[in-house]
Design a protein around this motif. Structure first.
Motif, short mmCIF file in Angstrom:
data_model
loop_
_atom_site.label_atom_id
_atom_site.label_comp_id
_atom_site.label_asym_id
_atom_site.label_seq_id
_atom_site.Cartn_x
_atom_site.Cartn_y
_atom_site.Cartn_z
N ASP A 1 -59.52 12.99 -105.49
CA ASP A 1 -59.81 14.13 -104.60
C ASP A 1 -60.35 15.30 -105.43
N ARG A 2 -59.50 15.85 -106.30
CA ARG A 2 -59.94 16.80 -107.33
C ARG A 2 -59.47 16.21 -108.65
N ARG A 3 -60.42 16.08 -109.62
CA ARG A 3 -60.00 15.49 -110.91
C ARG A 3 -59.59 16.65 -111.82
N VAL A 4 -58.29 16.92 -111.80
CA VAL A 4 -57.77 18.12 -112.46
C VAL A 4 -56.64 17.77 -113.41
N LEU A 5 -56.68 18.33 -114.61
CA LEU A 5 -55.51 18.28 -115.48
C LEU A 5 -54.79 19.62 -115.33
N MET B 1 -62.06 26.13 -114.91
CA MET B 1 -60.62 26.37 -114.80
C MET B 1 -60.33 26.81 -113.37
N ASP B 2 -59.35 26.19 -112.76
CA ASP B 2 -58.88 26.62 -111.45
C ASP B 2 -57.68 27.55 -111.64
N GLY B 3 -57.62 28.60 -110.84
CA GLY B 3 -56.42 29.45 -110.83
C GLY B 3 -55.99 29.63 -109.39
N LEU B 4 -54.73 29.41 -109.10
CA LEU B 4 -54.24 29.56 -107.72
C LEU B 4 -52.92 30.32 -107.71
N ASP B 5 -52.59 30.87 -106.54
CA ASP B 5 -51.30 31.57 -106.41
C ASP B 5 -50.28 30.70 -105.67
N LEU C 1 -48.09 31.72 -111.05
CA LEU C 1 -49.47 31.24 -111.04
C LEU C 1 -49.58 29.75 -111.35
N TYR C 2 -50.66 29.16 -110.84
CA TYR C 2 -51.03 27.78 -111.13
C TYR C 2 -52.37 27.82 -111.87
N ALA C 3 -52.57 26.90 -112.82
CA ALA C 3 -53.89 26.78 -113.47
C ALA C 3 -54.17 25.33 -113.82
N GLN D 1 -57.54 22.38 -115.19
CA GLN D 1 -58.90 22.19 -115.70
C GLN D 1 -59.53 21.08 -114.87
N GLN D 2 -60.62 21.39 -114.21
CA GLN D 2 -61.25 20.43 -113.30
C GLN D 2 -62.58 19.95 -113.88
N ILE D 3 -62.80 18.63 -113.84
CA ILE D 3 -64.09 18.09 -114.30
C ILE D 3 -64.77 17.36 -113.15
N LEU E 1 -59.25 30.58 -107.47
CA LEU E 1 -60.41 31.07 -108.22
C LEU E 1 -60.86 29.99 -109.18
N ARG E 2 -62.12 30.07 -109.58
CA ARG E 2 -62.65 29.17 -110.60
C ARG E 2 -63.31 30.03 -111.67
N PHE E 3 -63.12 29.61 -112.90
CA PHE E 3 -63.85 30.22 -114.00
C PHE E 3 -64.63 29.12 -114.70
N SER F 1 -64.16 18.65 -98.72
CA SER F 1 -63.76 19.95 -98.17
C SER F 1 -62.31 19.96 -97.68
N HIS F 2 -61.63 21.00 -98.03
CA HIS F 2 -60.28 21.24 -97.49
C HIS F 2 -60.01 22.74 -97.48
N ARG F 3 -58.88 23.13 -96.90
CA ARG F 3 -58.47 24.54 -96.96
C ARG F 3 -56.96 24.60 -97.06
N HIS F 4 -56.48 25.66 -97.64
CA HIS F 4 -55.02 25.79 -97.86
C HIS F 4 -54.62 27.26 -97.96
N SER F 5 -53.33 27.49 -97.80
CA SER F 5 -52.83 28.87 -97.84
C SER F 5 -53.03 29.55 -99.19
N TRP G 1 -62.57 27.13 -96.03
CA TRP G 1 -62.96 25.74 -96.32
C TRP G 1 -63.72 25.70 -97.64
N HIS G 2 -63.42 24.74 -98.50
CA HIS G 2 -64.18 24.64 -99.75
C HIS G 2 -64.34 23.21 -100.22
N ASP G 3 -65.61 22.89 -100.57
CA ASP G 3 -65.89 21.63 -101.25
C ASP G 3 -66.75 21.96 -102.46
N HIS G 4 -66.69 21.05 -103.44
CA HIS G 4 -67.50 21.24 -104.65
C HIS G 4 -68.35 20.00 -104.85
N GLY G 5 -69.46 20.18 -105.57
CA GLY G 5 -70.31 19.03 -105.90
C GLY G 5 -71.07 19.31 -107.18
O1 GTQ Z 1 -60.59 22.55 -106.21
O2 GTQ Z 1 -59.79 23.03 -104.27
O3 GTQ Z 1 -56.75 22.69 -109.33
O4 GTQ Z 1 -57.24 22.80 -103.90
C1 GTQ Z 1 -55.74 22.70 -107.20
C2 GTQ Z 1 -55.87 22.73 -105.82
C3 GTQ Z 1 -58.12 22.71 -107.41
C4 GTQ Z 1 -59.64 22.78 -105.47
C5 GTQ Z 1 -56.86 22.71 -107.99
C6 GTQ Z 1 -57.13 22.77 -105.25
C7 GTQ Z 1 -58.27 22.75 -106.04
#
Ligand code: GTQ
Length: 325
Positions: free
Chosen positions: A64-68, A155-159, A85-87, A89-91, A108-110, A100-104, A141-145
């Motif tokens: 779904d999201r390839r994240v470490l 880098m993903d950062g979330l609360d 905070l959550y952080a 690394q997404q490749i 952010l992405r850097f 695409s999904h959405r959540h509470s 709503w957010h999707d990436h490509g």
């Molecule tokens: O790319 O939407 O690292 O929803 C964690 C949750 C990335 C994302 C994360 C997520 C996303």
């Protein structure tokens, strides 16, 4: 207090326990500034090959999201980098789509590495380049490509810890992989002004700061502001870009916020408490609340960071201290 009195108190304590009551006057918890999490460092040199390995081991479809996830070593099992905070690394590889999904939680992405990737926020599609700071406000709503020919890492950062704390975490998948695109951004247009903060604009602003605005702790430091609202780009998270000039020897400082740093350019030394960290380009560091720290840089360094300062200030908790040596 007489011994008999103390044994009566002990009995009293045992008697009230089944009623889910306890004496405040015996509370062990230390109500002091500081955090349960510890300072921690992720060297990009170590993380990068592992991201590559994860590409070989798991498809984007399965992941779904390839994240470490960068988990604080003293918060094992939480998946959080700090209490607040959550952080991660997404490749994303050429041709891949993160559906695409959405959540509470706010996200952010850097952008760390590679060109050709986009994120789409409520149908506003934005191409992202290294050094860009991009936000996904909660429940958009957010999707990436990745439409390019190189691997792209950010880098993903979330609360997420906030939604956990409040029990307010909702999450939904969009019925299709891609949310309909209503606008493709030209980087600096009105549709995306509150969503993407390009690297070149950040560097421009930093380079225009007069020497008189150099802070003894942070060097030249700017806080990102949403141009549409004049406020921070997200409701809980504040984000910053700072530049430490060559030969900078910072003063010691602490604040009540938890900060996640990502070295955008150059390198520096960061002393946190009694530990010394050598931060190279793209390294990530988390500095917990109320830990004294200072920067030293023989090289020039540009550092992106995000913290919970925005939430703390909104609630009236935030404090800082410039420490005299
Ligand atoms: O790319 O939407 O690292 O929803 C964690 C949750 C990335 C994302 C994360 C997520 C996303």
């Amino acid at each position: 207090m007489t011994p008999s009195n103390s044994s009566e108190l002990q009995q009293f304590k045992e008697a009230i326990d089944p009623l889910n009551l306890l004496p405040l006057w015996e509370r062990q918890m230390k109500l002091l500034p500081g955090s349960h999490c510890v300072p921690a460092h992720w060297a990009y040199q170590a993380v990068r090959p592992l991201l590559e390995k994860s590409v070989a081991l798991i498809s984007k479809k399965d992941a779904d999201r390839r994240v470490l996830v960068m988990e604080n070593p003293s918060l094992k099992g939480s998946s959080f980098i700090s209490q607040s905070l959550y952080a991660g690394q997404q490749i994303i590889m050429p041709g891949e789509i993160a559906p695409s999904h959405r959540h509470s939680p706010n996200a952010l992405r850097f952008l760390v590495e590679g060109e050709g990737a986009y994120t789409s926020v409520d149908g506003v599609k934005m191409m992202m380049r290294p050094g860009d700071f991009v936000v996904t406000p909660n429940f958009t709503w957010h999707d990436h490509g990745n439409e390019g020919s190189q691997a792209v890492v950010w880098m993903d950062g979330l609360d997420t810890p906030f939604t956990s704390l409040f029990g307010a975490h909702f999450r939904e998948n969009y019925p299709q992989d891609i949310y309909p695109v209503t606008h493709t951004s030209q980087r600096l247009d009105q549709h995306c002004a509150s969503l993407i903060y390009p690297w070149e604009s950040s560097l421009d602003c930093l380079s225009q700061m007069p020497t008189s605005q150099m802070d003894p702790v942070h060097g030249f430091k700017l806080r990102y502001i949403n141009p549409k609202t004049g406020k921070d780009p997200l409701t809980t998270i504040a984000a910053f870009m700072q530049m430490l000039p060559k030969g900078f020897m910072g003063k010691t400082y602490r604040s009540t916020e938890h900060t996640v740093m990502n070295v955008a350019q150059g390198s520096c030394i960061l002393e946190v408490g009694s530990q010394t960290y050598h931060l190279a380009t793209h390294d990530v560091m988390v500095v917990p609340s109320w830990e004294p720290y200072r920067f030293l840089s023989s090289d020039m360094a540009v550092i992106f960071s995000f913290s919970d300062r925005c939430a703390q200030q909104a609630l009236g908790f935030w404090r800082e201290e410039y420490l005299v040596e």
